[in-house]
Motif scaffolding. Structure first.
Motif, PDB file in Angstrom:
ATOM      1  N   LEU A 147       0.807  -1.217   0.000  1.00 31.52           N
ATOM      2  CA  LEU A 147       0.000   0.000   0.000  1.00 31.52           C
ATOM      3  C   LEU A 147       0.841   1.269   0.000  1.00 31.52           C
ATOM      4  O   LEU A 147       0.535   2.229  -0.710  1.00 31.52           O
ATOM      5  CB  LEU A 147      -0.948  -0.004   1.204  1.00 31.52           C
ATOM      6  N   ASP A 148       1.894   1.277   0.788  1.00 29.76           N
ATOM      7  CA  ASP A 148       2.671   2.505   0.979  1.00 29.76           C
ATOM      8  C   ASP A 148       3.773   2.707  -0.046  1.00 29.76           C
ATOM      9  O   ASP A 148       4.219   3.839  -0.259  1.00 29.76           O
ATOM     10  CB  ASP A 148       3.289   2.521   2.384  1.00 29.76           C
ATOM     11  N   VAL A 149       4.238   1.626  -0.678  1.00 29.60           N
ATOM     12  CA  VAL A 149       5.385   1.738  -1.578  1.00 29.60           C
ATOM     13  C   VAL A 149       5.032   1.319  -3.003  1.00 29.60           C
ATOM     14  O   VAL A 149       5.379   2.019  -3.966  1.00 29.60           O
ATOM     15  CB  VAL A 149       6.570   0.887  -1.060  1.00 29.60           C
ATOM     16  N   VAL A 150       4.372   0.181  -3.173  1.00 25.88           N
ATOM     17  CA  VAL A 150       4.124  -0.346  -4.519  1.00 25.88           C
ATOM     18  C   VAL A 150       3.024   0.424  -5.232  1.00 25.88           C
ATOM     19  O   VAL A 150       3.200   0.840  -6.393  1.00 25.88           O
ATOM     20  CB  VAL A 150       3.788  -1.850  -4.457  1.00 25.88           C
ATOM     21  N   VAL A 151       1.893   0.619  -4.600  1.00 26.49           N
ATOM     22  CA  VAL A 151       0.801   1.355  -5.248  1.00 26.49           C
ATOM     23  C   VAL A 151       1.243   2.739  -5.736  1.00 26.49           C
ATOM     24  O   VAL A 151       0.927   3.130  -6.871  1.00 26.49           O
ATOM     25  CB  VAL A 151      -0.420   1.454  -4.302  1.00 26.49           C
ATOM     26  N   PRO A 152       2.015   3.503  -4.952  1.00 29.57           N
ATOM     27  CA  PRO A 152       2.449   4.826  -5.432  1.00 29.57           C
ATOM     28  C   PRO A 152       3.398   4.782  -6.639  1.00 29.57           C
ATOM     29  O   PRO A 152       3.651   5.835  -7.238  1.00 29.57           O
ATOM     30  CB  PRO A 152       3.161   5.436  -4.210  1.00 29.57           C
ATOM     31  N   LEU A 153       3.916   3.601  -7.001  1.00 31.11           N
ATOM     32  CA  LEU A 153       4.758   3.513  -8.197  1.00 31.11           C
ATOM     33  C   LEU A 153       3.984   3.850  -9.466  1.00 31.11           C
ATOM     34  O   LEU A 153       4.573   4.267 -10.466  1.00 31.11           O
ATOM     35  CB  LEU A 153       5.349   2.099  -8.329  1.00 31.11           C
ATOM     36  N   VAL A 154       2.669   3.669  -9.427  1.00 32.21           N
ATOM     37  CA  VAL A 154       1.817   3.969 -10.580  1.00 32.21           C
ATOM     38  C   VAL A 154       1.139   5.310 -10.328  1.00 32.21           C
ATOM     39  O   VAL A 154       0.307   5.417  -9.422  1.00 32.21           O
ATOM     40  CB  VAL A 154       0.765   2.871 -10.801  1.00 32.21           C
ATOM     41  N   PRO A 155       1.469   6.350 -11.092  1.00 29.80           N
ATOM     42  CA  PRO A 155       0.885   7.676 -10.862  1.00 29.80           C
ATOM     43  C   PRO A 155      -0.647   7.642 -10.889  1.00 29.80           C
ATOM     44  O   PRO A 155      -1.267   7.085 -11.799  1.00 29.80           O
ATOM     45  CB  PRO A 155       1.438   8.514 -12.029  1.00 29.80           C
ATOM     46  N   GLY A 156      -1.244   8.178  -9.836  1.00 30.31           N
ATOM     47  CA  GLY A 156      -2.696   8.288  -9.771  1.00 30.31           C
ATOM     48  C   GLY A 156      -3.424   7.025  -9.376  1.00 30.31           C
ATOM     49  O   GLY A 156      -4.660   7.024  -9.258  1.00 30.31           O
ATOM     50  N   LEU A 157      -2.700   5.930  -9.142  1.00 28.23           N
ATOM     51  CA  LEU A 157      -3.381   4.660  -8.866  1.00 28.23           C
ATOM     52  C   LEU A 157      -4.142   4.692  -7.544  1.00 28.23           C
ATOM     53  O   LEU A 157      -5.251   4.167  -7.448  1.00 28.23           O
ATOM     54  CB  LEU A 157      -2.369   3.507  -8.870  1.00 28.23           C
ATOM     55  N   ASP A 158      -3.559   5.295  -6.533  1.00 26.74           N
ATOM     56  CA  ASP A 158      -4.239   5.361  -5.234  1.00 26.74           C
ATOM     57  C   ASP A 158      -5.598   6.045  -5.380  1.00 26.74           C
ATOM     58  O   ASP A 158      -6.619   5.543  -4.865  1.00 26.74           O
ATOM     59  CB  ASP A 158      -3.359   6.111  -4.224  1.00 26.74           C
ATOM     60  N   GLU A 159      -5.630   7.160  -6.077  1.00 25.36           N
ATOM     61  CA  GLU A 159      -6.887   7.885  -6.259  1.00 25.36           C
ATOM     62  C   GLU A 159      -7.894   7.054  -7.052  1.00 25.36           C
ATOM     63  O   GLU A 159      -9.094   7.040  -6.728  1.00 25.36           O
ATOM     64  CB  GLU A 159      -6.626   9.213  -6.978  1.00 25.36           C
ATOM     65  N   ARG A 160      -7.432   6.371  -8.085  1.00 26.53           N
ATOM     66  CA  ARG A 160      -8.330   5.555  -8.894  1.00 26.53           C
ATOM     67  C   ARG A 160      -8.899   4.395  -8.092  1.00 26.53           C
ATOM     68  O   ARG A 160     -10.092   4.068  -8.201  1.00 26.53           O
ATOM     69  CB  ARG A 160      -7.597   5.036 -10.140  1.00 26.53           C
ATOM     70  N   LEU A 161      -8.058   3.765  -7.291  1.00 19.42           N
ATOM     71  CA  LEU A 161      -8.533   2.659  -6.458  1.00 19.42           C
ATOM     72  C   LEU A 161      -9.550   3.145  -5.427  1.00 19.42           C
ATOM     73  O   LEU A 161     -10.523   2.444  -5.124  1.00 19.42           O
ATOM     74  CB  LEU A 161      -7.346   1.993  -5.757  1.00 19.42           C
ATOM     75  N   ARG A 162      -9.335   4.331  -4.892  1.00 22.30           N
ATOM     76  CA  ARG A 162     -10.284   4.875  -3.918  1.00 22.30           C
ATOM     77  C   ARG A 162     -11.621   5.184  -4.583  1.00 22.30           C
ATOM     78  O   ARG A 162     -12.692   4.971  -3.982  1.00 22.30           O
ATOM     79  CB  ARG A 162      -9.716   6.135  -3.270  1.00 22.30           C
ATOM     80  N   ALA A 163     -11.582   5.660  -5.827  1.00 18.97           N
ATOM     81  CA  ALA A 163     -12.815   5.969  -6.537  1.00 18.97           C
ATOM     82  C   ALA A 163     -13.563   4.707  -6.952  1.00 18.97           C
ATOM     83  O   ALA A 163     -14.805   4.702  -7.024  1.00 18.97           O
ATOM     84  CB  ALA A 163     -12.499   6.823  -7.769  1.00 18.97           C
ATOM     85  N   GLY A 164     -12.784   3.629  -7.223  1.00 17.87           N
ATOM     86  CA  GLY A 164     -13.400   2.365  -7.590  1.00 17.87           C
ATOM     87  C   GLY A 164     -13.101   1.940  -9.008  1.00 17.87           C
ATOM     88  O   GLY A 164     -13.606   2.550  -9.955  1.00 17.87           O
ATOM     89  N   ILE A 165     -12.260   0.921  -9.161  1.00 25.65           N
ATOM     90  CA  ILE A 165     -11.923   0.377 -10.474  1.00 25.65           C
ATOM     91  C   ILE A 165     -11.978  -1.150 -10.407  1.00 25.65           C
ATOM     92  O   ILE A 165     -12.110  -1.735  -9.320  1.00 25.65           O
ATOM     93  CB  ILE A 165     -10.525   0.826 -10.949  1.00 25.65           C
ATOM     94  N   ASP A 166     -11.844  -1.780 -11.571  1.00 23.23           N
ATOM     95  CA  ASP A 166     -11.833  -3.238 -11.653  1.00 23.23           C
ATOM     96  C   ASP A 166     -10.389  -3.723 -11.747  1.00 23.23           C
ATOM     97  O   ASP A 166      -9.627  -3.284 -12.615  1.00 23.23           O
ATOM     98  CB  ASP A 166     -12.627  -3.701 -12.879  1.00 23.23           C
ATOM     99  N   VAL A 167     -10.043  -4.660 -10.856  1.00 23.26           N
ATOM    100  CA  VAL A 167      -8.657  -5.112 -10.710  1.00 23.26           C
ATOM    101  C   VAL A 167      -8.604  -6.632 -10.788  1.00 23.26           C
ATOM    102  O   VAL A 167      -9.462  -7.324 -10.227  1.00 23.26           O
ATOM    103  CB  VAL A 167      -8.070  -4.662  -9.351  1.00 23.26           C
ATOM    104  N   ALA A 168      -7.587  -7.154 -11.477  1.00 24.09           N
ATOM    105  CA  ALA A 168      -7.343  -8.599 -11.509  1.00 24.09           C
ATOM    106  C   ALA A 168      -5.886  -8.861 -11.163  1.00 24.09           C
ATOM    107  O   ALA A 168      -5.002  -8.097 -11.549  1.00 24.09           O
ATOM    108  CB  ALA A 168      -7.658  -9.184 -12.878  1.00 24.09           C
ATOM    109  N   ASP A 169      -5.657  -9.944 -10.443  1.00 23.07           N
ATOM    110  CA  ASP A 169      -4.292 -10.401 -10.160  1.00 23.07           C
ATOM    111  C   ASP A 169      -4.141 -11.778 -10.784  1.00 23.07           C
ATOM    112  O   ASP A 169      -4.871 -12.715 -10.438  1.00 23.07           O
ATOM    113  CB  ASP A 169      -4.056 -10.460  -8.649  1.00 23.07           C
ATOM    114  N   VAL A 170      -3.216 -11.921 -11.741  1.00 20.12           N
ATOM    115  CA  VAL A 170      -3.022 -13.201 -12.420  1.00 20.12           C
ATOM    116  C   VAL A 170      -1.917 -13.978 -11.707  1.00 20.12           C
ATOM    117  O   VAL A 170      -0.870 -13.428 -11.365  1.00 20.12           O
ATOM    118  CB  VAL A 170      -2.679 -13.000 -13.909  1.00 20.12           C
TER     119      VAL A 170
END
Length: 359
Positions: free
Chosen positions: A160-183
């Motif tokens: 949460l604190d290190v990996v998610v911020p590697l993608v610009p804007g990802l934290d905000e998008r996840l908070r707003a609600g997106i569809d995510v898959a982990d393969v």
């Protein structure tokens, strides 16, 4: 070339012999370290301070005679310190920083469990050397539990604190609600952590191991998550075009039987503007470039005993653990990703973080 020119250097012979003796000692000490972790001896010794073998055995709930012999091995290897007058043993704090639960992702005692785990299939791998092919995941009955333990140590500290911020804007998008898959989600801990942190997002984990998916579902149920689900699925046949805003893969692609097909399916599964976050082994595709990598010997060994073998066992291409940055980048571009950025995390010497987007 003369006989003199082909004669071995006596000094080099002796030096290599010394190295082989050291290798034997270190390998066997690694087994002692693995045992100590699983028996809770390191954490116990760090907690109670200097202790006799009897005191340590009682505190850890172990047999004293085995504990005494274990302490002997770790004393002569320089891992614990012995006070001969009091006949007590202590674990220096500098060593505890790498051997106890407080070490978090740096707990090498936990990581060393892979040595005996992989040794269990040595004779099977020898057969593969002679006959080709590989082994099924069923030949590694402890693998999912071990990977779950390793993954949790890293995910809980850094996701949460290190990996998610590697993608610009990802934290905000996840908070707003997106569809995510982990393969290749394994036991699903990463998905469950994300689902708990971002309740507006909808997350799914895919893995072909029924055992791993059962673990993932059990944890999701325990946490009361309603936005995380898990499916037993071969991700090479994902067939979910335009379904997701974010797809992740945590140290999973190099194990795949058909990694190029998986990457192409991931690319198809992303919506316009979507992101693929791939975490995979930090290495070069050139063996010579890896000579200076302090982790490379272990990575190649892990590949021979597990990653390469499970891929070949499924009739796959056998990509191997050490496929490296160059080949990974090329395969990602071939899969349809126009932008591939490689990020690094200071406290993670094992992995590269690929942030990928389509044209």
């Amino acid at each position: 070339m003369t006989a003199l020119e082909t004669s071995p250097d006596p000094t080099a012979v002796e030096a290599f012999g010394d190295r082989m003796v050291q290798m034997l000692n270190e390998a066997l000490t690694g087994l002692l370290v693995s045992l100590g972790h699983q028996a809770g001896l390191f954490d116990t010794l760090a907690a109670i301070g200097p202790a006799t073998s009897t005191q340590l055995a009682e505190a850890a709930g172990c047999d004293e005679r085995y504990v005494r012999e274990w302490l002997g091995g770790l004393t002569v290897s320089g891992i614990v310190r012995h006070n001969p007058e009091a006949d007590t043993y202590r674990l220096p704090p500098e060593h505890a920083a790498w051997l106890t639960a407080d070490a978090g992702p740096n707990n090498m005692a936990r990581t060393l469990q892979f040595v005996p785990m992989l040794a269990e299939v040595e004779q099977d791998i020898l057969t593969c050397f002679r006959d080709g092919g590989g082994l099924s995941y069923d030949r590694y009955p402890r693998f999912h539990a071990w990977m779950d333990s390793e993954s949790r140590a890293t995910v809980d500290v850094a996701l949460l604190d290190v990996v998610v911020p590697l993608v610009p804007g990802l934290d905000e998008r996840l908070r707003a609600g997106i569809d995510v898959a982990d393969v290749g989600c394994g036991s699903g801990h990463a998905i469950n952590v994300l689902a708990q942190a971002y309740p507006a997002s909808r997350l799914v984990g895919y893995d072909f191991s029924e055992e791993a998916i059962a673990r993932a579902r059990a944890e999701a149920t325990q946490l009361g998550l309603t936005n995380a689900r898990f499916e037993v699925r071969d991700v090479a046949e994902l067939d979910e075009p335009g379904r997701f805003d974010l797809v992740t893969a945590f140290d999973a692609i190099h194990d795949q039987a058909f990694p190029a097909r998986v990457l192409a399916e991931v690319s198809r599964a992303l919506r316009p503007g979507g992101t693929f976050l791939m975490v995979d082994i930090k290495a070069s595709s050139s063996v010579d470039d890896n000579i200076e990598n302090p982790f490379a010997p272990g990575l190649y060994a892990f590949s021979v005993f597990h990653c390469l073998s499970v891929s070949l066992g499924l009739g796959g291409v056998g990509l191997g653990t050490v496929w490296g940055r160059q080949l990974a980048t090329s395969m990602l571009h071939d899969a349809g990703f126009a932008s591939v950025e490689i990020r690094e995390i200071e406290d993670d010497p094992f992995n590269d973080f690929y942030v990928c987007s389509k044209a």
